[in-house]
Design a protein around this motif. Structure first.
Motif, PDB file in Angstrom:
ATOM      1  N   CYS A 170       0.838  -1.196   0.000  1.00  0.00           N
ATOM      2  CA  CYS A 170       0.000   0.000   0.000  1.00  0.00           C
ATOM      3  C   CYS A 170       0.878   1.252   0.000  1.00  0.00           C
ATOM      4  O   CYS A 170       1.878   1.304   0.717  1.00  0.00           O
ATOM      5  CB  CYS A 170      -0.870  -0.038   1.249  1.00  0.00           C
ATOM      6  N   HIS A 172      -0.283   4.222   0.919  1.00  0.00           N
ATOM      7  CA  HIS A 172      -0.747   5.170   1.933  1.00  0.00           C
ATOM      8  C   HIS A 172      -0.014   4.929   3.248  1.00  0.00           C
ATOM      9  O   HIS A 172       0.671   3.927   3.416  1.00  0.00           O
ATOM     10  CB  HIS A 172      -2.260   5.045   2.124  1.00  0.00           C
ATOM     11  N   ARG A 173      -0.188   5.873   4.152  1.00  0.00           N
ATOM     12  CA  ARG A 173       0.459   5.740   5.465  1.00  0.00           C
ATOM     13  C   ARG A 173      -0.537   6.140   6.539  1.00  0.00           C
ATOM     14  O   ARG A 173      -0.312   7.091   7.281  1.00  0.00           O
ATOM     15  CB  ARG A 173       1.724   6.635   5.533  1.00  0.00           C
ATOM     16  N   CYS A 174      -1.675   5.445   6.598  1.00  0.00           N
ATOM     17  CA  CYS A 174      -2.676   5.772   7.606  1.00  0.00           C
ATOM     18  C   CYS A 174      -2.029   5.628   8.980  1.00  0.00           C
ATOM     19  O   CYS A 174      -1.294   4.663   9.225  1.00  0.00           O
ATOM     20  CB  CYS A 174      -3.879   4.850   7.478  1.00  0.00           C
ATOM     21  N   PHE A 176      -2.952   4.776  11.866  1.00  0.00           N
ATOM     22  CA  PHE A 176      -3.247   3.674  12.787  1.00  0.00           C
ATOM     23  C   PHE A 176      -2.784   2.322  12.240  1.00  0.00           C
ATOM     24  O   PHE A 176      -2.994   1.296  12.867  1.00  0.00           O
ATOM     25  CB  PHE A 176      -4.755   3.601  13.066  1.00  0.00           C
ATOM     26  N   CYS A 177      -2.163   2.324  11.064  1.00  0.00           N
ATOM     27  CA  CYS A 177      -1.932   1.062  10.351  1.00  0.00           C
ATOM     28  C   CYS A 177      -0.451   0.769  10.177  1.00  0.00           C
ATOM     29  O   CYS A 177       0.325   1.673   9.865  1.00  0.00           O
ATOM     30  CB  CYS A 177      -2.602   1.146   8.980  1.00  0.00           C
ATOM     31  N   ILE A 179       0.428  -1.913   8.171  1.00  0.00           N
ATOM     32  CA  ILE A 179       0.526  -2.823   7.018  1.00  0.00           C
ATOM     33  C   ILE A 179       1.634  -2.399   6.042  1.00  0.00           C
ATOM     34  O   ILE A 179       2.431  -3.234   5.626  1.00  0.00           O
ATOM     35  CB  ILE A 179      -0.851  -2.976   6.329  1.00  0.00           C
ATOM     36  N   PRO A 180       1.739  -1.089   5.683  1.00  0.00           N
ATOM     37  CA  PRO A 180       2.818  -0.745   4.736  1.00  0.00           C
ATOM     38  C   PRO A 180       4.208  -1.097   5.277  1.00  0.00           C
ATOM     39  O   PRO A 180       5.091  -1.486   4.513  1.00  0.00           O
ATOM     40  CB  PRO A 180       2.658   0.769   4.541  1.00  0.00           C
ATOM     41  N   GLN A 214      -5.090  -3.997  -0.767  1.00  0.00           N
ATOM     42  CA  GLN A 214      -5.203  -2.983   0.296  1.00  0.00           C
ATOM     43  C   GLN A 214      -5.953  -1.767  -0.218  1.00  0.00           C
ATOM     44  O   GLN A 214      -6.496  -0.989   0.567  1.00  0.00           O
ATOM     45  CB  GLN A 214      -3.831  -2.541   0.815  1.00  0.00           C
ATOM     46  N   TYR A 263     -11.493   2.716  -2.395  1.00  0.00           N
ATOM     47  CA  TYR A 263     -11.532   4.071  -1.831  1.00  0.00           C
ATOM     48  C   TYR A 263     -12.363   4.966  -2.736  1.00  0.00           C
ATOM     49  O   TYR A 263     -12.361   4.787  -3.955  1.00  0.00           O
ATOM     50  CB  TYR A 263     -10.107   4.604  -1.632  1.00  0.00           C
ATOM     51  N   ARG A 301      -5.952   9.497   6.173  1.00  0.00           N
ATOM     52  CA  ARG A 301      -6.669   8.596   5.284  1.00  0.00           C
ATOM     53  C   ARG A 301      -6.593   9.029   3.829  1.00  0.00           C
ATOM     54  O   ARG A 301      -6.682  10.224   3.537  1.00  0.00           O
ATOM     55  CB  ARG A 301      -8.150   8.561   5.665  1.00  0.00           C
ATOM     56  N   PRO A 302      -6.494   8.042   2.897  1.00  0.00           N
ATOM     57  CA  PRO A 302      -6.594   8.389   1.480  1.00  0.00           C
ATOM     58  C   PRO A 302      -8.016   8.842   1.169  1.00  0.00           C
ATOM     59  O   PRO A 302      -8.957   8.450   1.846  1.00  0.00           O
ATOM     60  CB  PRO A 302      -6.293   7.065   0.765  1.00  0.00           C
TER      61      PRO A 302
HETATM   62  S1  SF4 Z   1      -5.277   1.289   6.437  1.00  0.00           S
HETATM   63 FE1  SF4 Z   1      -5.270   0.496   4.366  1.00  0.00          FE
HETATM   64  S2  SF4 Z   1      -4.886   2.308   3.089  1.00  0.00           S
HETATM   65 FE2  SF4 Z   1      -4.247   2.848   5.142  1.00  0.00          FE
HETATM   66  S3  SF4 Z   1      -2.048   2.355   5.211  1.00  0.00           S
HETATM   67 FE3  SF4 Z   1      -3.174   0.587   6.020  1.00  0.00          FE
HETATM   68  S4  SF4 Z   1      -3.381  -0.733   4.234  1.00  0.00           S
HETATM   69 FE4  SF4 Z   1      -2.906   1.312   3.443  1.00  0.00          FE
END
Ligand code: SF4
Length: 472
Positions: A170, A172-174, A176-177, A179-180, A214, A263, A301-302
């Motif tokens: 992904c 994005h760099r949300c 709270f996340c 995952i990236p 994602q 999105y 958020r994106p």
């Molecule tokens: S919440 Fe989704 S869009 Fe945002 S950084 Fe995590 S994987 Fe990417």
């Protein structure tokens, strides 16, 4: 054909446990298919296996605990354990020796640890500890191989639905996340491979394809929407073209295509006519997470600058039957009472058909941990409950409107050929996350229901998240 000598020897057995989200599930499928392709036997139990692979999840604290517990159980029951998945990529407390890894710190006896999407690394670890059975016959069967080249491999979902992963990572760099940081930036799969896999899945009897990633609307951004090839034709690596091709392909097999993690960018509007034409299911899973612009900004958020109410209205104008599912976070750091009320108003006005809500929970390593104003857990949970009360009222009223309608239902469960009824889903219900359609015994005694087949059904009642319907 004579007996293949390699086939007559007992094949080594690998126990496999798959935890986590649909993306982790597709990783499991790739590994399992590769194991089978190389002649290993796979099992769901630890005892008697030559080693065990645990595919883990590291998203929230509960998932981390479940994964660590499962690794502990596998070690106790079997002793030879390889760990893969998101938790495998997670750092531990730095002990000063560098290379701190949480799994290794908690369970130092594991044989190997990899991050997510690491089929080859996992296979290398398996080969080191349980040598590959030499089986030229199996090794040469190309259909038995699952990889990123688009051949349908072993699926962990029931035979009639399957997840199709179109990208990894992904951009994005949300806040709270994490995952990236675990899965890296967006890498889109070549469109030809994705479509080949889709076709192979339909060929194998899949009646519902769930497109996952994602950020499905960002498909192809990393490669500037490069033109790829499929069936000798040029096709752009882009969401719209992907949906067009999948819609056409699915039509030939009488199957459904459902989109997840979309999105609300303006470009999504172009996909809506395909839904109105019935080529893609009129269902969108849009993870809004919040509605207030300041909270969305703190969440990083994106598409947070998009006018989401207007966007939803536009979608409903193009395709009135569209069902929107979404997830939200209540009690994000700094969320004021006014911001939370704004979210509840959005929910009522947006008429989200299916909404899920998490009480905010800090995730180790996430940037949101530095945002001031962490709310007490009891307040976060109270807001989650208030949110769900509104969400359920909206959803129940929408379900009630379906009473009397006739819907196409995909049958998931039908003991005794469905003579006493069964369970299925309409276009409005994604498996495992939404409600179901509870099917009563069919109107005509001669009608039977079969798992993986469609039936028409007349809705007679709405109960909670579910509908009750009579097959006709
Ligand atoms: S919440 Fe989704 S869009 Fe945002 S950084 Fe995590 S994987 Fe990417």
């Amino acid at each position: 054909m004579g007996e293949n000598p390699a086939m007559s020897q007992t094949a080594p057995t690998v126990g496999f446990v798959s935890l986590g989200c649909p993306k982790a599930l597709t990783d499991s499928e790739l590994i399992l298919t590769q194991l089978r392709a190389e002649g290993y036997t796979t099992s769901k139990t630890f005892e008697g296996a030559d080693l065990v692979i645990v595919n883990t999840c590291g998203f929230i604290d509960d998932a981390v605990k479940e994964s660590l517990d499962t690794i502990g159980e596998a070690l106790a029951a079997n002793g030879r354990v390889i760990v893969t998945g998101c938790l495998g990529a997670k750092g531990g407390k730095d002990t000063g020796e560098g290379g701190a890894n949480l799994v290794r710190q908690v369970h130092p006896k594991v044989l190997a640890v990899t991050g997510p999407h690491a089929t080859q690394e996992v296979m290398d670890a398996v080969h080191r500890h349980v040598p590959k059975p030499h089986d030229p016959f199996v090794d040469l069967v190309p259909e038995a191989r699952a990889d990123f080249r688009g051949v349908a491999g072993i699926k962990l979902t029931p035979r009639h639905y399957a997840y199709l992963k179109i990208s990894e990572g992904c951009n994005h760099r949300c806040s709270f996340c994490i995952i990236p940081s675990m899965r890296g930036d967006l890498v889109s799969r070549p469109i030809g491979d994705v479509l080949n896999e889709a076709r192979a899945l339909f060929e194998s009897g899949v009646k519902e394809l769930l497109v996952i990633s994602q950020d499905t609307s960002a498909y192809g951004v990393d490669i500037q929407y490069r033109t790829g090839f499929w069936d000798g034709q040029p096709v752009k690596t882009r969401m719209l073209e992907l949906c067009e091709q999948l819609g056409t392909l699915a039509e030939g097999y009488g199957a459904w295509v459902r989109l997840h993690y979309v999105y609300p960018y303006p470009t999504v509007d172009h996909v809506l006519p395909l839904m109105a034409q019935g080529r893609i299911l009129p269902y969108l899973d849009v993870p809004f997470q919040h509605a207030h612009p300041d909270v969305l900004k703190r969440m990083k958020r994106p598409a947070s600058g998009e006018r989401n109410l207007e966007r939803l209205a536009r979608w409903r104008e193009i395709c009135p039957e569209i069902v929107v599912r979404s997830t939200f976070i209540a009690g994000f750091p700094g969320e004021t009472e006014a911001e939370f009320d704004y979210l509840l108003d959005f929910l009522r006005e947006a008429q989200i058909d299916r909404a899920g809500c998490f009480a905010y929970s800090p995730v180790d390593g996430a940037a949101a941990n530095d945002i001031p104003g962490l709310l007490p857990q009891a307040e976060r949970e109270a807001r989650q409950a208030r949110f769900m009360a509104v969400a359920e009222a909206v959803s129940a009223a929408k379900l009630q409107q379906r009473v009397g309608a006739t819907m196409q239902v995909l049958v998931d469960h039908a003991p005794a050929l469905g003579r006493k009824g069964g369970v299925g889903r309409s276009y409005a219900d994604a498996p495992e996350i939404d409600g179901v359609v509870r099917l009563l015994p069919p109107e005509k005694a001669s009608k039977t229901l079969k798992v993986g087949e469609f039936t028409r059904a007349r809705v007679v009642a709405a109960e909670g998240h579910d509908l009750v319907a009579v097959p006709i």
